[in-house]
Design a protein around this motif. Structure first.
Motif, PDB file in Angstrom:
ATOM      1  N   ALA A  19     -73.983  68.968 -33.874  1.00  0.00           N
ATOM      2  CA  ALA A  19     -75.219  69.084 -34.652  1.00  0.00           C
ATOM      3  C   ALA A  19     -75.724  67.695 -35.028  1.00  0.00           C
ATOM      4  O   ALA A  19     -76.914  67.499 -35.283  1.00  0.00           O
ATOM      5  CB  ALA A  19     -74.986  69.927 -35.910  1.00  0.00           C
ATOM      6  N   ASN A  82     -88.044  60.251 -32.717  1.00  0.00           N
ATOM      7  CA  ASN A  82     -87.018  61.246 -33.070  1.00  0.00           C
ATOM      8  C   ASN A  82     -87.713  62.402 -33.823  1.00  0.00           C
ATOM      9  O   ASN A  82     -88.931  62.334 -34.064  1.00  0.00           O
ATOM     10  CB  ASN A  82     -85.876  60.652 -33.918  1.00  0.00           C
ATOM     11  N   THR A  84     -87.508  63.185 -36.874  1.00  0.00           N
ATOM     12  CA  THR A  84     -87.998  62.683 -38.160  1.00  0.00           C
ATOM     13  C   THR A  84     -89.390  62.058 -38.000  1.00  0.00           C
ATOM     14  O   THR A  84     -90.307  62.317 -38.801  1.00  0.00           O
ATOM     15  CB  THR A  84     -87.014  61.617 -38.709  1.00  0.00           C
ATOM     16  N   HIS A 112     -83.115  69.914 -43.974  1.00  0.00           N
ATOM     17  CA  HIS A 112     -82.700  68.518 -43.761  1.00  0.00           C
ATOM     18  C   HIS A 112     -83.661  67.574 -44.506  1.00  0.00           C
ATOM     19  O   HIS A 112     -84.851  67.873 -44.640  1.00  0.00           O
ATOM     20  CB  HIS A 112     -82.757  68.248 -42.258  1.00  0.00           C
ATOM     21  N   SER A 114     -85.115  65.115 -43.498  1.00  0.00           N
ATOM     22  CA  SER A 114     -86.269  64.726 -42.657  1.00  0.00           C
ATOM     23  C   SER A 114     -87.422  65.708 -42.761  1.00  0.00           C
ATOM     24  O   SER A 114     -88.559  65.356 -42.446  1.00  0.00           O
ATOM     25  CB  SER A 114     -85.831  64.628 -41.192  1.00  0.00           C
ATOM     26  N   ILE A 162     -83.161  76.690 -37.006  1.00  0.00           N
ATOM     27  CA  ILE A 162     -81.735  76.836 -37.355  1.00  0.00           C
ATOM     28  C   ILE A 162     -81.403  75.662 -38.267  1.00  0.00           C
ATOM     29  O   ILE A 162     -81.741  74.515 -37.951  1.00  0.00           O
ATOM     30  CB  ILE A 162     -80.842  76.784 -36.096  1.00  0.00           C
ATOM     31  N   ASP A 189     -89.008  73.013 -37.701  1.00  0.00           N
ATOM     32  CA  ASP A 189     -88.088  71.942 -37.324  1.00  0.00           C
ATOM     33  C   ASP A 189     -87.081  72.561 -36.348  1.00  0.00           C
ATOM     34  O   ASP A 189     -86.204  73.331 -36.742  1.00  0.00           O
ATOM     35  CB  ASP A 189     -87.417  71.434 -38.611  1.00  0.00           C
ATOM     36  N   GLN A 192     -82.211  71.831 -34.431  1.00  0.00           N
ATOM     37  CA  GLN A 192     -80.940  72.523 -34.180  1.00  0.00           C
ATOM     38  C   GLN A 192     -81.105  73.791 -33.350  1.00  0.00           C
ATOM     39  O   GLN A 192     -80.110  74.458 -33.046  1.00  0.00           O
ATOM     40  CB  GLN A 192     -80.251  72.874 -35.519  1.00  0.00           C
ATOM     41  N   HIS A 214     -81.735  63.520 -28.463  1.00  0.00           N
ATOM     42  CA  HIS A 214     -80.298  63.192 -28.508  1.00  0.00           C
ATOM     43  C   HIS A 214     -79.420  64.370 -28.919  1.00  0.00           C
ATOM     44  O   HIS A 214     -78.197  64.315 -28.799  1.00  0.00           O
ATOM     45  CB  HIS A 214     -80.055  61.994 -29.445  1.00  0.00           C
TER      46      HIS A 214
HETATM   47  C1  LIG Z   1     -82.305  70.334 -38.945  1.00  0.00           C
HETATM   48  C2  LIG Z   1     -82.554  68.892 -38.655  1.00  0.00           C
HETATM   49  N1  LIG Z   1     -83.793  68.419 -38.776  1.00  0.00           N
HETATM   50  C3  LIG Z   1     -84.086  67.136 -38.526  1.00  0.00           C
HETATM   51  C4  LIG Z   1     -83.107  66.266 -38.147  1.00  0.00           C
HETATM   52  C5  LIG Z   1     -83.470  64.834 -37.902  1.00  0.00           C
HETATM   53  O1  LIG Z   1     -83.242  64.478 -36.570  1.00  0.00           O
HETATM   54  P1  LIG Z   1     -83.368  62.964 -36.134  1.00  0.00           P
HETATM   55  O2  LIG Z   1     -82.370  62.200 -36.959  1.00  0.00           O
HETATM   56  O3  LIG Z   1     -83.024  62.964 -34.687  1.00  0.00           O
HETATM   57  O4  LIG Z   1     -84.746  62.542 -36.418  1.00  0.00           O
HETATM   58  C6  LIG Z   1     -81.789  66.702 -38.025  1.00  0.00           C
HETATM   59  C7  LIG Z   1     -80.706  65.770 -37.687  1.00  0.00           C
HETATM   60  O5  LIG Z   1     -79.549  66.002 -37.920  1.00  0.00           O
HETATM   61  C8  LIG Z   1     -81.516  68.067 -38.273  1.00  0.00           C
HETATM   62  O6  LIG Z   1     -80.273  68.544 -38.168  1.00  0.00           O
END
Ligand SMILES: Cc1ncc(COP(=O)(O)O)c(C=O)c1O
Length: 397
Positions: A19, A82, A84, A112, A114, A162, A189, A192, A214
Motif C-alpha cells: 500500500a 503523484n 497528491t 489519507h 493527501s 479504498i 482518490d 489504493q 508507483h
Molecule cells: C489512499 C491514498 N491516497 C493518496 C496517497 C498519496 O499518494 P502519493 O504519495 O503517491 O501522492 C496515498 C499514499 O499512500 C494513499 O494511500
C-alpha cells in the motif's frame, strides 16, 4: 504469481508494504532503461526521430491509461507527479474557482493526508465548511451514512475508493448516483483501488479520479489526474511555463494549449510515463480480476491464521481488500515492525498518514500488512511463525 519478474523478491525479503509502494517488474525497469539508453530526448520539442518517439510513447501511455480506467477521451488524462499532486491540482485548479463561502465539502475521517489537507487549506481560504461522513462500527462508508451527512450546502464529496489503513471498499457507484441527483460532484482518490481492481470511471460515473504509478508496479514520480471533460474544460492550471502555452507576447498576452497539455507545464517525467505505460501492459497481461481474486485469497488465508494467534488484535476483519490492520497486544507497533524486519519481513507501522482515524479505532498507531499479486501463502506462513512468539518485545532489543 509472476515472482520471477521481480528482482527484489530474490533478496530474501518478504514484502508486505504494497500500500506504500509496490515492487517493479523487470519489464518496467527495462523499458525505462531503454528510454535512457536508446532514445533519451525531450518531449514536445524536437523534429527528429528520437524526440518523436518520445512523443509517441507518451501518447501511447495516455491511451493505455484511458483504456485502463475506461475514460472517454485521452484529453481527460493528465500526467502529474503523484496522486497528491493530482488532488492539489483538482482542488486548487478547479474547485477553488467554483466553490463559494459557506459551501460544504464532505470527507471521511479515514482519508489519507493527501486528500484531507488540500481541502483544509481551501476551506480556510474560501471559508468553506468541512463535513464528515460517519463510518459504520466496522469502519465502512454506506450510502445511508452519505445521505445523512449531506446538507443543502454540500457541493463536493471527496473520498478514497479504498482507504489505505482499513482497506474498506466504498460503494462509489451508489454514492456518485445519489450525489449527482443532488448536484454534488465526486472526487475519488483511487491510489489504493486502481492497482488492485478493475475501475471503470464511466460505469462508476466518477467526476475526478487520482492515482499514482508507483503503487501499481510503475515508477515513482508519476501521478494521474482524470476528470470528466466538461469539468476539466474549466480547470485552471496552477503551474505555468513551457509545454502548456502556444504563444505569449511583451504585453502579457498569452494563449495556452488545450487539455491535457494545459495542465502539464514543464518537462514531464518521460521515463516515468514510459514506465507507467509498461506497468499497465504488465497488469493487463495478468488481468485485474486475477489480481483482486489472488489478494482476497491471501487475505482470507492470513486472517484465518492470524486469528489463531494469541495477542493479535485485528481492526478490519470484515473488509475485503488485501489490507490487514492489526496490533500485537501491549507491544508498540513500531517495535513489531522492527522485530519483523529482523526476519526480512517488511510491514508498515504508524498512523499511515490517516491521522484522524485514531478516534474511530481507539488507537493512534497500528501495524499494516498489504498484499499484491506476487505475495504467497508461504510468505504468510513465515509471518505467522515469526509472530507466534511470546517474547517479541525482548527479541526486538
Ligand atoms: C489512499 C491514498 N491516497 C493518496 C496517497 C498519496 O499518494 P502519493 O504519495 O503517491 O501522492 C496515498 C499514499 O499512500 C494513499 O494511500
Amino acid at each position: 504469481m509472476n515472482r520471477d519478474d521481480f528482482n527484489m523478491l530474490n533478496k530474501d525479503i518478504i514484502y508486505f508494504d504494497n500500500a506504500a509502494t509496490t515492487l517493479k517488474p523487470k519489464q518496467v525497469i527495462d523499458d525505462i532503461t531503454e528510454y535512457y539508453n536508446e532514445y533519451s530526448a525531450n518531449a514536445h520539442r524536437g523534429d527528429y526521430d528520437i524526440s518523436l518517439k518520445v512523443d509517441n510513447k507518451i501518447s501511447e501511455t495516455r491511451n493505455l491509461v484511458k483504456e485502463f480506467i475506461n475514460a472517454k477521451e485521452t484529453s481527460e488524462i493528465v500526467f502529474t507527479s503523484n496522486a497528491t499532486d493530482s488532488i492539489n491540482k483538482i482542488v486548487f485548479g478547479y474547485f477553488k474557482n467554483i466553490l463559494k463561502p459557506g459551501d460544504e465539502v464532505l470527507l471521511t475521517d479515514s482519508e489519507h493526508a493527501s486528500l484531507i489537507l488540500p481541502w483544509f487549506e481551501l476551506a480556510e481560504e474560501l471559508d468553506l465548511k468541512i463535513g464528515y461522513i460517519s463510518l459504520t462500527h466496522d469502519l465502512q462508508v454506506t450510502l445511508d451514512n452519505v445521505k445523512k451527512a449531506i446538507t443543502p450546502k454540500t457541493k463536493v464529496i471527496a473520498l478514497s475508493h479504498i482507504t489505505n489503513v482499513v482497506g474498506d471498499i466504498r460503494p462509489i457507484k451508489e454514492i456518485t448516483q445519489y450525489a449527482h441527483d443532488n448536484n454534488i460532484l465526486i472526487l475519488v482518490d483511487g491510489a489504493q483501488s486502481i492497482p488492485h481492481m478493475k475501475v471503470d470511471v464511466q460505469d462508476l460515473d466518477i467526476d475526478f479520479l487520482t492515482f499514482s504509478a508507483h503503487k501499481m508496479c510503475g515508477p515513482t514520480g508519476v501521478g494521474i489526474l482524470y476528470g470528466k471533460e466538461k469539468y476539466l474544460n474549466n480547470i485552471h492550471p496552477i503551474i505555468f511555463g513551457g509545454g502548456m502555452n502556444s504563444s505569449f507576447e511583451y504585453n502579457g498576452k498569452r494563449i495556452y494549449k488545450d487539455l491535457p497539455y494545459l495542465m502539464e507545464a514543464g518537462t514531464p517525467n518521460i521515463a516515468g510515463i514510459i514506465g507507467l505505460g509498461s506497468a499497465i501492459k504488465y497488469l493487463n497481461s495478468i488481468g485485474m480480476d486475477n489480481i483482486t481474486k489472488h489478494e482476497q485469497e491471501l487475505k482470507d488465508y492470513a486472517l484465518k491464521k492470524l486469528k489463531q494467534l494469541p495477542n493479535i488484535i485485528i481492526y478490519n476483519e470484515t473488509i475485503k481488500s488485501g489490507i490487514i490492520t492489526f496490533n500485537v497486544k501491549d507491544i508498540f507497533p513500531q517495535d513489531v515492525s522492527l522485530y519483523l524486519n529482523k526476519y526480512g519481513i517488511c510491514i508498515r507501522a504508524g498512523s499511515h498518514c490517516a491521522k484522524m482515524l485514531k478516534d474511530e479505532i481507539g488507537i493512534k498507531n497500528t501495524c499494516r500488512i498489504s498484499f499484491y499479486f506476487y505475495n504467497t501463502k508461504e510468505e504468510i506462513d513465515k509471518l505467522i511463525e515469526v509472530l507466534n512468539n511470546p517474547n517479541i518485545l525482548q527479541d526486538v532489543i
